[in-house]
Design an enzyme around this catalytic site. Structure first.
Site, PDB file in Angstrom:
ATOM      1  N   GLY A  39      76.986  -5.904  58.265  1.00 31.64           N
ATOM      2  CA  GLY A  39      76.042  -6.946  58.617  1.00 31.64           C
ATOM      3  C   GLY A  39      76.021  -7.224  60.109  1.00 31.64           C
ATOM      4  O   GLY A  39      77.051  -7.099  60.783  1.00 31.64           O
ATOM      5  N   CYS A  90      81.675  -6.054  56.181  1.00 30.71           N
ATOM      6  CA  CYS A  90      81.872  -5.134  55.045  1.00 30.71           C
ATOM      7  C   CYS A  90      82.831  -3.988  55.346  1.00 30.71           C
ATOM      8  O   CYS A  90      83.262  -3.291  54.427  1.00 30.71           O
ATOM      9  CB  CYS A  90      80.534  -4.581  54.570  1.00 30.71           C
ATOM     10  SG  CYS A  90      79.442  -5.859  53.908  1.00 30.71           S
ATOM     11  N   CYS A 117      77.844   0.338  55.808  1.00 30.37           N
ATOM     12  CA  CYS A 117      77.058  -0.436  56.761  1.00 30.37           C
ATOM     13  C   CYS A 117      77.739  -1.783  56.971  1.00 30.37           C
ATOM     14  O   CYS A 117      78.589  -2.192  56.183  1.00 30.37           O
ATOM     15  CB  CYS A 117      75.622  -0.612  56.280  1.00 30.37           C
ATOM     16  SG  CYS A 117      75.458  -1.421  54.665  1.00 30.37           S
ATOM     17  N   HIS A 154      81.291  -5.049  45.016  1.00 29.15           N
ATOM     18  CA  HIS A 154      81.515  -5.005  46.465  1.00 29.15           C
ATOM     19  C   HIS A 154      82.179  -6.299  46.941  1.00 29.15           C
ATOM     20  O   HIS A 154      81.520  -7.185  47.490  1.00 29.15           O
ATOM     21  CB  HIS A 154      80.168  -4.789  47.157  1.00 29.15           C
ATOM     22  CG  HIS A 154      80.204  -4.763  48.649  1.00 29.15           C
ATOM     23  ND1 HIS A 154      81.344  -4.469  49.384  1.00 29.15           N
ATOM     24  CD2 HIS A 154      79.222  -4.999  49.566  1.00 29.15           C
ATOM     25  CE1 HIS A 154      81.052  -4.516  50.675  1.00 29.15           C
ATOM     26  NE2 HIS A 154      79.777  -4.850  50.809  1.00 29.15           N
TER      27      HIS A 154
END
Length: 432
Positions: free
Chosen positions: A411, A126, A409, A378
């Protein structure tokens, strides 16, 4: 931003923690020396964000979206494409049968950037769109080039993400196994571990939608968005040409409506489709240069990179990443929480966004003033670059020298954060 801020402050249906509790900004923004070696942003633009599978870009190839923003930032500063020293593009998911590197190279050639300009892709999930900018910044800092193009893209309509072929050993090592926990379950873990209630998550999601809707109504996204003309197949199976100028995901929302949604990932859970980020399609590009080169060419300085940090956290609560990365980025820049005008914190899930804001003691009015991923969407590899565009154009609109943070954040358990300075209107010269 006064009209939007006043609208937000008048709402009475928010938890007390989400009302204005401190001054909107530091009384005096800390200063930085102006150095010819500074890494600066001279253009940052994005496509609208489409809903995956059923939105405006469901029939659009990601290389076409990427080429649109490549051309836009090049034209924005009237750059000769051959003068680009290197290109780095963020991408998270894979499209079956097509490598991300090839997709980016396709977009390069669609944009008339010659084959002599090298390109590569990067994947820090991300944060890929932010990492791409930092990769190019590092090349400039190390003397590899003076101008670089960065960005990110994602077509979650076409993407595939699976754990097929995983080494069986992964399941024997707890932390490795935790890296495979579905993102929605990590959201539930954060909510359970830190006591983030369903009501608080829904209130945060509602505010994201309201801020985005108001910003869209007032035209605050106009300077960061590049309209896209594309084709779409309608319900009758007919192809039609459309011009996309706005994000798909912004919609009328009520707290009552959000409260009726069922948990999406866990029975009796608190994470729903309404308080999670939307799966999306989109692209963004950021043109990066050494300050001395930008000044030599008479380019605007939209932003100055002041620091960057990335840090790890437990994979099963990966959403807390911004809470570990932001303090590191601020420390590197010699700043405090209250020195920042705007925090663009990716809203992967309301649970983790609420936790990070409360943990760090950030005034909520400073967080995602034009809404975040819950409202906008997103597109994973695009988001970091999209956030930079959203941040810097909003700081520019406010019209004073100020500081902003982009964070998200990641993953498998990480967080990334970068600090940018908007140098003020005197540094953003007209170049049209």
């Amino acid at each position: 931003m006064e009209k939007l801020t006043n609208t937000i402050n008048k709402r009475e249906n928010l938890d007390s923690r989400w009302k204005l509790t401190r001054s909107n900004a530091a009384a005096v923004t800390p200063g930085f020396p102006c150095n010819p070696e500074d890494i600066v942003i001279v253009s940052a633009l994005r496509t609208p964000i489409g809903k995956a599978k059923r939105g405006s870009f469901k029939d659009t190839y990601p290389d076409d979206l990427l080429a649109t923003v490549f051309q836009a930032v090049i034209n924005d500063v009237k750059l000769a494409p051959a003068d680009i020293g290197d290109i780095c593009i963020g991408r998270s998911y894979k499209i079956p049968g097509i490598q991300a590197a090839a997709t980016a190279r396709f977009a390069q050639f669609y944009s008339n950037i010659p084959e002599t300009v090298p390109i590569f892709t990067t994947n820090r999930q991300c944060s890929s769109g932010l990492q791409a900018v930092l990769n190019v910044a590092g090349f400039i800092r190390n003397g590899v080039c003076n101008i670089g193009l960065a960005g990110g893209f994602e077509s979650m309509t076409q993407s595939k993400n699976s754990a097929d072929g995983v080494n069986p050993k992964v399941f024997e090592v707890e932390k490795a196994r935790d890296c495979l926990i579905p993102m929605g379950i990590t959201s539930e873990n954060v909510a359970n571990k830190f006591g983030i209630s369903r009501q608080k998550q829904d209130e945060f999601a509602l505010e994201s939608q309201k801020r985005a809707s108001e910003a869209q109504r007032l035209g605050y996204f106009q300077d960061e968005i590049v309209p896209v003309t594309t084709t779409i197949t309608n319900k009758e199976g007919q192809e039609q040409t459309i011009r996309v100028t706005k994000d798909d995901g912004i919609r009328p929302t009520t707290l009552q409506g959000l409260s009726k949604l069922r948990p999406a990932f866990q029975e009796n859970g608190t994470t729903t489709a309404g308080n999670s980020s939307q799966v999306s399609d989109g692209a963004a590009a950021v043109l990066v240069a050494k300050r001395s080169e930008a000044e030599r060419r008479g380019w605007p300085v939209l932003g100055v990179l002041r620091s960057f940090a990335v840090a790890g956290c437990p994979p099963d609560i990966m959403g807390i990443g911004p809470a570990v990365a932001i303090p590191l980025a601020l420390k590197k820049a010699g700043l405090r929480i209250d020195d920042i005008e705007i925090y663009e914190i990716n809203e992967a899930f309301a649970s983790q966004a609420v936790y990070c804001v409360e943990k760090l003691g950030i005034n909520p009015i400073k967080v995602n003033p034009k809404g975040g991923a819950i409202a906008l969407g997103h597109p994973l590899g695009c988001t970091g670059s999209r956030q930079i565009a959203t941040l810097l154009h909003e700081l520019k609109r406010r019209g004073k020298r100020s500081l902003g943070v982009v964070s998200m954040c990641i993953g498998t358990g990480m967080g990334a954060a970068a600090v940018f300075e908007y140098p003020g209107p005197t540094a953003v010269k007209s170049h049209l």
